[in-house]
Design a protein around this motif. Structure first.
Motif, short mmCIF file in Angstrom:
data_model
loop_
_atom_site.label_atom_id
_atom_site.label_comp_id
_atom_site.label_asym_id
_atom_site.label_seq_id
_atom_site.Cartn_x
_atom_site.Cartn_y
_atom_site.Cartn_z
N SER A 178 -8.82 -7.42 -6.37
CA SER A 178 -7.63 -8.01 -5.26
C SER A 178 -7.35 -8.86 -5.13
CB SER A 178 -8.19 -8.45 -3.80
OG SER A 178 -7.35 -7.97 -2.66
N ASP A 209 -5.00 -2.81 -7.35
CA ASP A 209 -5.31 -1.90 -5.48
C ASP A 209 -7.40 -2.61 -5.31
OD1 ASP A 209 -4.30 -0.28 -3.41
OD2 ASP A 209 -6.65 -0.37 -3.19
N GLU A 212 4.87 0.03 4.00
CA GLU A 212 4.84 -0.20 5.61
C GLU A 212 4.85 -1.73 6.43
OE1 GLU A 212 1.20 2.38 7.24
OE2 GLU A 212 1.30 1.22 8.79
N PHE A 259 5.99 8.80 4.94
CA PHE A 259 6.38 8.39 3.15
C PHE A 259 7.34 7.98 2.67
CE2 PHE A 259 2.10 10.57 3.60
CZ PHE A 259 0.90 9.62 2.95
N THR A 288 -5.54 -4.08 4.95
CA THR A 288 -6.05 -6.07 5.64
C THR A 288 -4.56 -6.44 5.38
OG1 THR A 288 -5.38 -7.03 3.12
CG2 THR A 288 -7.88 -6.06 3.27
P1 FAD Z 1 -0.72 2.30 2.06
O1 FAD Z 1 -0.87 3.39 1.45
O2 FAD Z 1 -1.02 1.39 3.20
O3 FAD Z 1 -1.16 1.46 0.63
C1 FAD Z 1 -1.71 -0.01 0.13
C2 FAD Z 1 -2.51 -0.23 -0.27
O4 FAD Z 1 -2.96 -1.43 -0.48
C3 FAD Z 1 -3.73 0.17 -0.24
O5 FAD Z 1 -3.82 1.21 -1.10
C4 FAD Z 1 -4.89 -0.66 0.12
O6 FAD Z 1 -6.23 -0.01 -0.23
C5 FAD Z 1 -4.26 -1.79 -0.74
N1 FAD Z 1 -4.41 -3.04 -0.28
C6 FAD Z 1 -4.55 -3.28 1.07
N2 FAD Z 1 -4.85 -4.29 1.44
C7 FAD Z 1 -5.29 -4.96 0.24
C8 FAD Z 1 -6.14 -6.59 -0.84
N3 FAD Z 1 -6.21 -7.27 0.64
N4 FAD Z 1 -6.43 -5.79 -2.20
C9 FAD Z 1 -5.67 -5.31 -2.97
N5 FAD Z 1 -5.21 -4.18 -1.86
C10 FAD Z 1 -5.43 -4.15 -0.37
N6 FAD Z 1 2.56 9.55 6.79
C11 FAD Z 1 3.58 11.02 6.72
O7 FAD Z 1 4.53 10.14 6.21
N7 FAD Z 1 3.72 11.64 6.84
C12 FAD Z 1 1.98 12.11 6.60
O8 FAD Z 1 1.59 13.11 7.12
C13 FAD Z 1 0.88 10.81 7.25
N8 FAD Z 1 -0.35 10.94 7.69
C14 FAD Z 1 -1.03 10.55 8.07
C15 FAD Z 1 -2.38 10.02 8.37
C16 FAD Z 1 -2.94 8.98 8.34
C17 FAD Z 1 -4.61 8.92 8.85
C18 FAD Z 1 -2.57 7.29 8.40
C19 FAD Z 1 -3.59 6.08 8.70
C20 FAD Z 1 -1.14 7.46 8.09
C21 FAD Z 1 -0.48 8.87 7.53
N9 FAD Z 1 0.77 8.66 7.35
C22 FAD Z 1 1.75 9.31 7.38
C23 FAD Z 1 1.24 6.81 6.72
C24 FAD Z 1 1.23 6.79 5.60
O9 FAD Z 1 -0.30 6.80 5.25
C25 FAD Z 1 1.71 5.47 6.03
O10 FAD Z 1 2.96 5.37 6.10
C26 FAD Z 1 2.03 4.61 3.87
O11 FAD Z 1 0.93 5.30 3.18
C27 FAD Z 1 2.64 3.67 3.88
O12 FAD Z 1 2.15 3.28 1.84
P2 FAD Z 1 2.27 1.52 1.73
O13 FAD Z 1 2.24 2.21 0.19
O14 FAD Z 1 3.13 1.28 2.30
O15 FAD Z 1 0.84 1.54 2.36
#
Ligand code: FAD
Length: 396
Positions: free
Chosen positions: A134, A33, A369, A382, A174
């Motif tokens: 990255s 990450d 996501e 989540f 990103t």
């Molecule tokens: P993410 O959690 O976004 O993780 C992606 C990771 O990839 C991050 O750590 C990022 O740093 C990394 N990354 C991105 N680009 C690069 C790159 N180029 N190089 C290296 N690393 C990279 N959902 C719920 O169900 N309940 C909630 O209470 C809730 N509250 C929320 C509140 C807010 C303010 C926000 C913005 C969202 C909320 N959500 C909630 C939605 C939820 O956070 C997301 O749907 C969830 O985090 C998606 O998980 P993910 O692992 O797919 O992506």
């Protein structure tokens, strides 16, 4: 060059879950990450209390709460890793939680408890976590993938992309996942900000500004889709759960309708007030059903002076329309700057629903996501991250 069985890009909710499951199966896993800490969105989620799942996510109605060009795609993963599975994990760490409303489970304490749980589980499963790094380049090889990271070249058999959506670029979002999809020939559906406050033309917004901070229970509808939750007036437009939910359905040019007194027969209430309290002004009558400042503003906009005892039913109909069918045309949304999620993403036609593997690129998986699966507000996103992460972690 170091070799791993699996490299996971993105240490968010989905990536960490995939890492845990793959590590537990004895796979050698590296999770990368670019942020300084894992799970930054988990940290800020649910107002700092992480709404980590929704108990209804896999019920018949819950299953309807995932938007996608193919809503059936999510069902297989969601059925294999259910809210009960994650709840059991949370309980095993002694993390206290409560149901807030509508099946939404929140931590009693800070969201960092969930991040610590995931980090500990990864450590227990022997996963290597690499932060502040990255991907610069990825190439398909005969045995898997050759990756150039910021500070290291690695090879792997399987590559899991869990880089999340485009929302909140300030927090490190990103487009890497979408770029990788394009590089490897996967289709990406149209993406747009969702679970986001809506904005209005200045002439609509101007009188509403004085209500900034006022919140009321309302039904907000877009066509047949309706949400009864809190509505919040802000100095930029409308927000609150009811608006965030409807924003995932709203498109430019569409109107939304707001019922400010859900469940109340307003006409009957006004007729009753005409009999019981004939000397009151309309603002005063409205204030017994609505926040005072909102009642005041509606009264002023309607411009119906005098005592309610003198009002005809025709006048009452005007009041009813204003309060129960307030129709507004948003001009836009606050965009990715504040959107909780990104609607759309990697086209599910190009992924296997059981393994999240790209149909045409063996060994390449997309989870969370970045995929075209978007949940309602309330823990659904989540749950999708956990379930799709679990599916890929089991398969890769
Ligand atoms: P993410 O959690 O976004 O993780 C992606 C990771 O990839 C991050 O750590 C990022 O740093 C990394 N990354 C991105 N680009 C690069 C790159 N180029 N190089 C290296 N690393 C990279 N959902 C719920 O169900 N309940 C909630 O209470 C809730 N509250 C929320 C509140 C807010 C303010 C926000 C913005 C969202 C909320 N959500 C909630 C939605 C939820 O956070 C997301 O749907 C969830 O985090 C998606 O998980 P993910 O692992 O797919 O992506």
């Amino acid at each position: 060059m170091s070799h791993y069985d699996i490299v996971i890009l993105g240490a968010g909710a989905a990536g960490m879950m995939a890492a845990i499951e793959a590590g537990k199966r004895g796979r050698k896993v590296l999770i990368v990450d670019h942020a300084a800490d894992p799970g930054e969105k988990i940290r800020i989620s649910g107002g700092g209390r992480c709404n980590f799942t929704n108990v209804n996510a896999t019920t018949a109605t819950g299953r309807e709460r995932f938007l996608s060009q193919n809503p059936r795609f999510a069902l297989s993963a969601l059925a294999r890793y259910t809210p009960e599975h994650f709840i059991a994990l949370v309980r095993s760490y002694g993390i206290a939680f409560h149901e807030k409303t509508l099946g939404q489970l929140f931590c009693d304490g800070p969201s960092t408890q969930i991040i610590n749980l995931l980090v500990q589980e990864m450590a227990g499963a022997g996963v290597t976590l690499k932060l502040r790094s990255s991907l610069e380049r990825a190439e398909k090889t005969e045995a898997g993938f050759a990756l150039v990271l910021s500070d290291q070249a690695v090879s792997c058999e399987k590559l899991i992309v869990a880089t999340g959506g485009k929302s909140i670029p300030k927090m490190g979002a990103t487009s890497l996942g979408y770029q990788l999809a394009a590089q490897f020939g996967l289709r990406v559906t149209e993406t747009r900000p969702a679970l986001v406050p809506l904005t209005f033309a200045e002439q609509v917004l101007e009188p509403l500004r004085e209500l900034s901070g006022v919140s009321t229970n309302a039904v907000v509808s877009h066509g047949k889709t309706r949400f009864e939750e809190a509505l919040l007036f802000t100095h930029r437009g409308l927000s609150g759960p009811a608006i965030l939910q409807v924003s995932s359905y709203w498109r430019e040019g569409d109107a939304i309708a707001i019922d400010l007194v859900p469940g109340l027969d307003m006409l009957a209430a006004l007729r009753q007030a005409r009999k019981a309290t004939p000397k009151l002004a309309i603002q005063t009558v409205l204030a017994s059903h609505l926040p005072k400042r909102l009642a005041q503003l509606i009264g002023e906009e309607l411009d119906l002076p005098g005592m309610i005892g003198d009002f005809s039913d025709a006048k009452f109909e005007k009041v009813v329309a204003a309060v129960k069918a307030w129709t507004l045309k948003p001009v836009g949304s606050e965009g990715y700057r504040t959107a909780e999620v990104t609607l759309g993403g990697i086209d599910t036609r190009d992924l296997d629903s059981k393994t999240m593997e790209a149909r045409q690129v063996p060994g390449l998986h997309f989870i969370g996501e970045v995929v075209d699966v978007t949940g309602w507000l309330g823990g659904y996103n989540f749950q999708w991250a956990w379930a799709s992460g679990f599916a890929a972690g089991q398969a890769a």
